[in-house]
Design an enzyme around this catalytic site. Structure first.
Site, PDB file in Angstrom:
ATOM      1  N   SER A   6      -3.136  -7.716   3.232  1.00 44.91           N
ATOM      2  CA  SER A   6      -3.425  -7.400   4.642  1.00 44.91           C
ATOM      3  C   SER A   6      -3.898  -8.650   5.374  1.00 44.91           C
ATOM      4  O   SER A   6      -3.541  -8.854   6.538  1.00 44.91           O
ATOM      5  CB  SER A   6      -4.509  -6.322   4.715  1.00 44.91           C
ATOM      6  N   ARG A  37      -2.032  -6.434  -7.877  1.00 42.81           N
ATOM      7  CA  ARG A  37      -0.928  -7.358  -7.597  1.00 42.81           C
ATOM      8  C   ARG A  37      -0.803  -8.424  -8.662  1.00 42.81           C
ATOM      9  O   ARG A  37       0.287  -8.874  -8.996  1.00 42.81           O
ATOM     10  CB  ARG A  37      -1.153  -8.057  -6.238  1.00 42.81           C
ATOM     11  N   LYS A  50     -17.296  -5.335   8.197  1.00 41.28           N
ATOM     12  CA  LYS A  50     -16.225  -6.309   7.936  1.00 41.28           C
ATOM     13  C   LYS A  50     -15.452  -6.639   9.210  1.00 41.28           C
ATOM     14  O   LYS A  50     -14.483  -7.386   9.158  1.00 41.28           O
ATOM     15  CB  LYS A  50     -15.250  -5.756   6.895  1.00 41.28           C
ATOM     16  N   HIS A  54       0.834  -1.213   0.000  1.00 43.91           N
ATOM     17  CA  HIS A  54       0.000   0.000   0.000  1.00 43.91           C
ATOM     18  C   HIS A  54       0.866   1.260   0.000  1.00 43.91           C
ATOM     19  O   HIS A  54       0.619   2.197  -0.760  1.00 43.91           O
ATOM     20  CB  HIS A  54      -0.881   0.043   1.264  1.00 43.91           C
TER      21      HIS A  54
HETATM   22  O1  PNS Z   1      -8.610  -2.605   0.236  1.00 40.91           O
HETATM   23  P1  PNS Z   1      -9.876  -3.069  -0.421  1.00 40.91           P
HETATM   24  O2  PNS Z   1     -10.658  -3.946   0.543  1.00 40.91           O
HETATM   25  O3  PNS Z   1      -9.630  -3.702  -1.755  1.00 40.91           O
HETATM   26  O4  PNS Z   1     -10.773  -1.766  -0.680  1.00 40.91           O
HETATM   27  C1  PNS Z   1     -12.042  -1.881  -1.245  1.00 40.91           C
HETATM   28  C2  PNS Z   1     -12.769  -0.520  -1.165  1.00 40.91           C
HETATM   29  C3  PNS Z   1     -12.870  -0.053   0.267  1.00 40.91           C
HETATM   30  C4  PNS Z   1     -12.001   0.506  -1.981  1.00 40.91           C
HETATM   31  C5  PNS Z   1     -14.183  -0.731  -1.780  1.00 40.91           C
HETATM   32  O5  PNS Z   1     -14.825  -1.781  -1.152  1.00 40.91           O
HETATM   33  C6  PNS Z   1     -15.042   0.529  -1.686  1.00 40.91           C
HETATM   34  O6  PNS Z   1     -14.865   1.438  -2.449  1.00 40.91           O
HETATM   35  N1  PNS Z   1     -15.969   0.553  -0.698  1.00 40.91           N
HETATM   36  C7  PNS Z   1     -16.877   1.661  -0.476  1.00 40.91           C
HETATM   37  C8  PNS Z   1     -18.294   1.332  -0.980  1.00 40.91           C
HETATM   38  C9  PNS Z   1     -18.328   1.495  -2.475  1.00 40.91           C
HETATM   39  O7  PNS Z   1     -18.272   2.595  -2.985  1.00 40.91           O
HETATM   40  N2  PNS Z   1     -18.352   0.353  -3.207  1.00 40.91           N
HETATM   41  C10 PNS Z   1     -18.173   0.341  -4.664  1.00 40.91           C
HETATM   42  C11 PNS Z   1     -19.427   0.570  -5.437  1.00 40.91           C
HETATM   43  S1  PNS Z   1     -20.546  -0.757  -5.250  1.00 40.91           S
END
Ligand code: PNS
Length: 159
Positions: free
Chosen positions: A127, A90, A41, A17
């Site tokens: 993570s 990744r 979560k 990150h």
């Molecule tokens: O580190 P991650 O878990 O890959 O991050 C995912 C994240 C937090 C970027 C994604 O789940 C997100 O944007 N969540 C907020 C809710 C949202 O806008 N979802 C996408 C449209 S459905």
């Protein structure tokens, strides 16, 4: 002046990150790191601690700021006046899900998502794996920045 929004759960932030954030800091005038609160979560670290850790790790990058958020990413993007969302990739296994999110965000707001390829030597990092290793007392010092390693040691010392 282009503002990039780098979103994620960052539970905890890893060297992968921080590498993506650092490279964005060199490419964009302003970088906002968006830490998803995600209480559903059941994160290991509270959002405020994840924000504080990222701020500590990015203290040498004056154009990087960090904030937690609830709700839709595109709403945060609008609030912080982001021009683009940036996510690290990744492997091809990340791509399918990330493409779906990028297309949904594009549908919701027209927001563009760009992908940064993770450095190959960091490609195996996640993570979830870092948490698992730390939870069993394994060494994570080479996987996460020092402040994060300290936070994980402290967190799992009480278990
Ligand atoms: O580190 P991650 O878990 O890959 O991050 C995912 C994240 C937090 C970027 C994604 O789940 C997100 O944007 N969540 C907020 C809710 C949202 O806008 N979802 C996408 C449209 S459905």
């Amino acid at each position: 002046m282009i503002t990039a929004l780098v979103p994620g759960s960052f539970d905890p932030p890893t060297n992968g990150h921080i590498d993506v954030i650092t490279r964005c800091a060199g490419l964009f005038a302003r970088v906002v790191v968006g830490v998803a609160n995600n209480p559903s979560k059941a994160p290991l670290l509270p959002a405020a601690e994840r924000v504080a850790l990222i701020e500590e790790c990015c203290a040498g990058l004056p154009n990087v700021e960090c904030a937690s958020f609830d709700g839709l990413l595109v709403d945060l993007a609008q609030r912080v006046e982001a021009d683009v969302i940036v996510k690290g990739l990744r492997a091809v296994t990340d791509f399918e899900y990330e493409l779906q999110l990028a297309q949904m965000n594009s549908h919701l707001s027209g927001m563009v998502t760009m992908f940064v390829a993770t450095k190959p030597e960091l490609g195996y990092l996640s993570s979830s794996l870092v948490k698992e290793v730390a939870s069993f007392g394994g060494a994570v010092d080479e996987l996460v920045p020092a402040p994060v390693a300290r936070a994980l040691k402290e967190r799992f010392a009480h278990e």
